[in-house]
Every structure is written in C-alpha cells, then in structure tokens.
Write a protein that holds these residues in place. Sequence first.
Motif, PDB file in Angstrom:
ATOM      1  N   HIS A  60       0.702  -1.238  -0.097  1.00 19.02           N
ATOM      2  CA  HIS A  60      -0.346   0.593  -0.057  1.00 19.02           C
ATOM      3  C   HIS A  60       0.939   1.416  -0.365  1.00 19.02           C
ATOM      4  O   HIS A  60       0.291   2.310  -0.405  1.00 19.02           O
ATOM      5  CB  HIS A  60      -0.810  -0.037   0.967  1.00 19.02           C
ATOM      6  CG  HIS A  60      -1.658  -1.033   1.413  1.00 19.02           C
ATOM      7  ND1 HIS A  60      -3.020  -1.006   1.058  1.00 19.02           N
ATOM      8  CD2 HIS A  60      -1.515  -2.569   2.565  1.00 19.02           C
ATOM      9  CE1 HIS A  60      -3.934  -2.302   0.912  1.00 19.02           C
ATOM     10  NE2 HIS A  60      -3.082  -3.224   1.638  1.00 19.02           N
ATOM     11  N   LEU A  61       2.263   1.004   0.294  1.00 18.79           N
ATOM     12  CA  LEU A  61       2.882   2.236   0.412  1.00 18.79           C
ATOM     13  C   LEU A  61       3.915   2.304  -0.180  1.00 18.79           C
ATOM     14  O   LEU A  61       4.996   0.972   0.205  1.00 18.79           O
ATOM     15  CB  LEU A  61       3.080   2.752   1.884  1.00 18.79           C
ATOM     16  CG  LEU A  61       1.768   2.834   2.986  1.00 18.79           C
ATOM     17  CD1 LEU A  61       1.760   2.923   4.170  1.00 18.79           C
ATOM     18  CD2 LEU A  61       0.829   4.087   2.808  1.00 18.79           C
ATOM     19  N   LEU A  77      -3.042   5.603   6.781  1.00 20.16           N
ATOM     20  CA  LEU A  77      -3.039   6.100   5.197  1.00 20.16           C
ATOM     21  C   LEU A  77      -3.621   5.458   4.019  1.00 20.16           C
ATOM     22  O   LEU A  77      -3.952   5.738   2.664  1.00 20.16           O
ATOM     23  CB  LEU A  77      -1.105   6.299   5.295  1.00 20.16           C
ATOM     24  CG  LEU A  77      -1.076   6.912   5.329  1.00 20.16           C
ATOM     25  CD1 LEU A  77       1.099   6.534   5.373  1.00 20.16           C
ATOM     26  CD2 LEU A  77      -0.844   8.497   5.411  1.00 20.16           C
ATOM     27  N   ALA A  78      -3.216   3.498   4.016  1.00 23.70           N
ATOM     28  CA  ALA A  78      -4.010   2.930   3.400  1.00 23.70           C
ATOM     29  C   ALA A  78      -5.553   3.074   3.646  1.00 23.70           C
ATOM     30  O   ALA A  78      -6.560   2.975   2.545  1.00 23.70           O
ATOM     31  CB  ALA A  78      -3.972   1.245   3.782  1.00 23.70           C
ATOM     32  N   THR A  80      -7.330   6.095   4.188  1.00 21.89           N
ATOM     33  CA  THR A  80      -7.330   7.488   3.314  1.00 21.89           C
ATOM     34  C   THR A  80      -7.716   6.699   2.180  1.00 21.89           C
ATOM     35  O   THR A  80      -8.365   7.412   1.245  1.00 21.89           O
ATOM     36  CB  THR A  80      -6.707   8.411   4.020  1.00 21.89           C
ATOM     37  OG1 THR A  80      -6.423   8.005   5.140  1.00 21.89           O
ATOM     38  CG2 THR A  80      -7.252   9.420   3.267  1.00 21.89           C
ATOM     39  N   ASP A  81      -6.576   5.659   1.472  1.00 22.33           N
ATOM     40  CA  ASP A  81      -6.532   5.845  -0.149  1.00 22.33           C
ATOM     41  C   ASP A  81      -7.851   5.249  -0.675  1.00 22.33           C
ATOM     42  O   ASP A  81      -8.067   5.591  -1.551  1.00 22.33           O
ATOM     43  CB  ASP A  81      -5.003   5.122  -0.546  1.00 22.33           C
ATOM     44  CG  ASP A  81      -3.727   5.906   0.017  1.00 22.33           C
ATOM     45  OD1 ASP A  81      -3.810   7.040  -0.102  1.00 22.33           O
ATOM     46  OD2 ASP A  81      -2.981   5.147  -0.192  1.00 22.33           O
ATOM     47  N   TRP A  82      -8.220   4.442   0.044  1.00 23.21           N
ATOM     48  CA  TRP A  82      -9.295   3.787  -0.089  1.00 23.21           C
ATOM     49  C   TRP A  82     -10.734   4.618  -0.167  1.00 23.21           C
ATOM     50  O   TRP A  82     -11.572   5.219  -0.719  1.00 23.21           O
ATOM     51  CB  TRP A  82      -9.643   2.294   1.112  1.00 23.21           C
ATOM     52  CG  TRP A  82      -8.178   1.726   0.351  1.00 23.21           C
ATOM     53  CD1 TRP A  82      -7.945   1.297  -0.357  1.00 23.21           C
ATOM     54  CD2 TRP A  82      -8.391   0.597   1.486  1.00 23.21           C
ATOM     55  NE1 TRP A  82      -7.403  -0.075  -0.117  1.00 23.21           N
ATOM     56  CE2 TRP A  82      -7.425  -0.224   0.979  1.00 23.21           C
ATOM     57  CE3 TRP A  82      -8.996   0.303   2.793  1.00 23.21           C
ATOM     58  CZ2 TRP A  82      -6.440  -1.415   2.143  1.00 23.21           C
ATOM     59  CZ3 TRP A  82      -8.312  -1.142   3.092  1.00 23.21           C
ATOM     60  CH2 TRP A  82      -7.251  -1.186   3.125  1.00 23.21           C
ATOM     61  N   ALA A  85     -10.194   7.835  -3.279  1.00 24.01           N
ATOM     62  CA  ALA A  85     -10.995   7.305  -4.654  1.00 24.01           C
ATOM     63  C   ALA A  85     -12.209   6.806  -4.607  1.00 24.01           C
ATOM     64  O   ALA A  85     -13.110   6.727  -5.489  1.00 24.01           O
ATOM     65  CB  ALA A  85     -10.039   5.458  -4.334  1.00 24.01           C
ATOM     66  N   ARG A 146       1.340  13.039   2.932  1.00 22.37           N
ATOM     67  CA  ARG A 146       0.804  12.547   1.237  1.00 22.37           C
ATOM     68  C   ARG A 146       0.107  12.607   0.482  1.00 22.37           C
ATOM     69  O   ARG A 146      -0.669  12.261  -1.135  1.00 22.37           O
ATOM     70  CB  ARG A 146       0.143  10.629   1.925  1.00 22.37           C
ATOM     71  CG  ARG A 146      -0.125   9.680   0.840  1.00 22.37           C
ATOM     72  CD  ARG A 146      -0.100   8.378   1.113  1.00 22.37           C
ATOM     73  NE  ARG A 146      -0.964   7.109   0.903  1.00 22.37           N
ATOM     74  CZ  ARG A 146      -0.019   6.839  -0.348  1.00 22.37           C
ATOM     75  NH1 ARG A 146       1.423   6.879  -0.431  1.00 22.37           N
ATOM     76  NH2 ARG A 146      -0.406   5.744  -1.065  1.00 22.37           N
ATOM     77  N   ASN A 147      -1.424  13.392   0.412  1.00 24.07           N
ATOM     78  CA  ASN A 147      -2.464  13.698   0.103  1.00 24.07           C
ATOM     79  C   ASN A 147      -2.876  15.648  -0.609  1.00 24.07           C
ATOM     80  O   ASN A 147      -3.565  15.832  -1.539  1.00 24.07           O
ATOM     81  CB  ASN A 147      -4.360  13.778   0.825  1.00 24.07           C
ATOM     82  CG  ASN A 147      -4.613  11.997   0.461  1.00 24.07           C
ATOM     83  OD1 ASN A 147      -4.691  10.853  -0.248  1.00 24.07           O
ATOM     84  ND2 ASN A 147      -3.907  11.305   1.486  1.00 24.07           N
TER      85      ASN A 147
END
Length: 402
Positions: A60-61, A77-78, A80-82, A85, A146-147
């Motif tokens: 994931h990172l 972080l993972a 949040t990515d989901w 998206a 990250r974002n």
Amino acid sequence: MTGALITGVGVIAPTGLGTDAYWAATRAGHLGIRRIGRFDATGWPAPLGGEVDGFDAAAHLPGRLIAQTDRMTQFALAATDWAVAEAGLTPDELAGASISTAAAFGGFEYGQRQLQSLWRQGPKHVSTYMSFAWFYAVNAGQISIRNATRGPAGVFVGEQAGGLDAIGNALRQVRSGAAVVITGGMESSRSPYGHASHLGNRDISREPRPDRAYLPFSADACGYVPGEGGAILVVEPDAAPQRRQPVRYGRVSGYGAAFDARPGATGSGLRRAAQLALADARRTPQDIDAVFADAGGTRALDLAEATAIAELFGPHAVPVVAPKAGTGRLFSGGGPVDVVAALLAFRDGVLPPAGRVTAPDPVYEIDLVTTEPRQWSGRSALVLARGTGGFHSALVLTTSDE
C-alpha cells in the motif's frame, strides 16, 4: 441544521481488511478476537487481542514512508487511499480538503523499537522519525502530506469517544463551509509496550477463551478486549458530489458531546450527549431506528449505558447493536467503524449480531441484536461512544435521501 454527506469509507479491522471484507465478516458474526500473535504473550494476564491479519504495508505504501511510520499510521494512510478513491475526489478538491482525525495511543510499536535501539545500541541508532512517528497527531499530518491537502488539520484525543468527536468536528466544518473533510480514527497498540498500557485498567478482560472474553451486555461480561484498526471517511456538503456522482452512503445529521465531571458518575453524561446529538439533528428519540452501542463489557459500564438508552427511548423500544463485540474495542477507531457499520446496515437492510453474545442480561432492558443478523428497514441510527475519564459522544446518522 444541514448534515454532511459521507461519500467514501475505508475500514481496517480485526474482522476484515477493507470495507467489504469487514462487513461480510461482521454480518456473519465472525470473531476477530484471538490469542495475541504479534508478540509472545505467554504468561501475560490478558492474552487476547483483536488483531488485523493480512495487512502488508509494502502493498500500500512506498518503502520510504514505511520506514518513518508506525503500523497505526500505515493503516490510516491505506484506509484514506480507499476512502478518497471511492469518493472520486479530483486533485483540486483533495488539495482543499481538511483533516479531522482521532487517536488515543499514538505509535506505540514504533516507539518501542526506538527505545530498544536506544538502550541496546545507543542514541545514534534512534531514528530521527521518532520525533513524530509516536505522536497521536501523526496520522492527521501524514494523511495531509500524502494527499497534498492545504486545509486545516487537527486531532481529537478522547479515547473511545475521540473517533466520534473527530467526525462531529467534520460535520461542523462542513456546516461552516468546508468542501471536503477526511475524518475518522485509527489505532494499533499491539506491541508489548502498547498492550502493557492496558493492564492497569481494571476493565480489561483476563479471560483466555476468545469466545468468552468480550461479551457486552451479557450476564457473563468480564471486561473488554483491546483491538487495532479503525475507519477513515470522506464527508462533504450535499451539493458538492453532484458533479461526480460518488457513492452516497448516508449523512451525519447531528453530533453531541458531554462530560462526567466526577469519578464514578453514571450514564447521565452519555444520555446528555445523545440528547444533544438528537437536538442538533432536529430528531426525537422516536425518530431513531437503531442504537449502535459503546458496549463497555463490564457490569458497571453496560448497566450505565443500558440505563441511558432505556431512559431515552423506553425499555426494549429500539434495537441495540454492538458489532465491536466481534473486533474488540478499537478506541478512537471503534466509533468510526460503528459509523460504517450503521451506513452499511442502511444500505443492506440488516443489523449485525453482537459477536458471541447469546442473550442480554434481562436487567439491562434493551433489545440487543445477538447471535443472528436482523432484517431492518431503518433510516436513522444513533452511534454512542465513551472514553475513559468521563468523555461521551454521540452521532445521529440518516440515509442520504432523508
């Protein structure tokens, strides 16, 4: 008052990695509580935990980020990515986002490794990343970096109540004009250092059998089992998502918080928080179709919560749900995961069971959903959370078309 629409979610829990896996296991009543596997707990007085299986940070990172983050931040972080998206945020929308998260413990596992390096090898072997990786605010900062977000970022520390406080703050930000808020809570204190921090709490379960260790509202309740994980959500105003038609899970319609000012106070603070959330949402108790309980797991905590629910709604008047009985208590992550469970209950028309609880103790006078999922056509739910020290928080959730 207007609400905040939830357009993306990401869940990491002992019963599933990802929202779909978590919900399938929760609906089926699967148990994520097991003997601790992240370290050798032989001889420990509380040998169980709710641990996340199958999470590979490298999937994931990037490696540079793994080196500077604790497991809880990697989870955050993972997830949040989901969530991002799923919400379908454009780069410009993401750049303007605010961050509102919660944490109770910080990066215990990372901190333990660095302390071990200090004492075994000396100060030159302590990572410079230690300066922030252990900190309870680090998830908000790393999500923002990250974002590439430029909105305000903050963190709430209220133990189990903190996760709902973070979402309540996101609601306030949306009402004040924020276009996007990334919110929720995430925890992981499954190292020896982290687990030892629980042992001074008289409410932790010493029961070695996973199916008997955490039985909220049962006559056999003997304490809580600590777990790891949580949920991250994207919330937005009603008008914003119409340009891209994302998933519309439901709405955060009201928030309330209260505090018990003296040790040993009863459930009055929880009842006040619920009443404040209802008033904020412009709802009455009769408008609520289910309560997602804090589910403390001890006689005193369960009685206080059941009394507050019965006084507010009437005895056995509303279904009470306790899905965290299957995961353990996730602290700042527990409330956000319950929020996701309520949203998915709206979507699928079903309330999940309470782990291995076969029946509530009759003294509690609540209609607890126990060993089997229950068909349900509700359109509103109340989510409750309490933190050690007298913190109480509540959220009112409604379907997106309410």
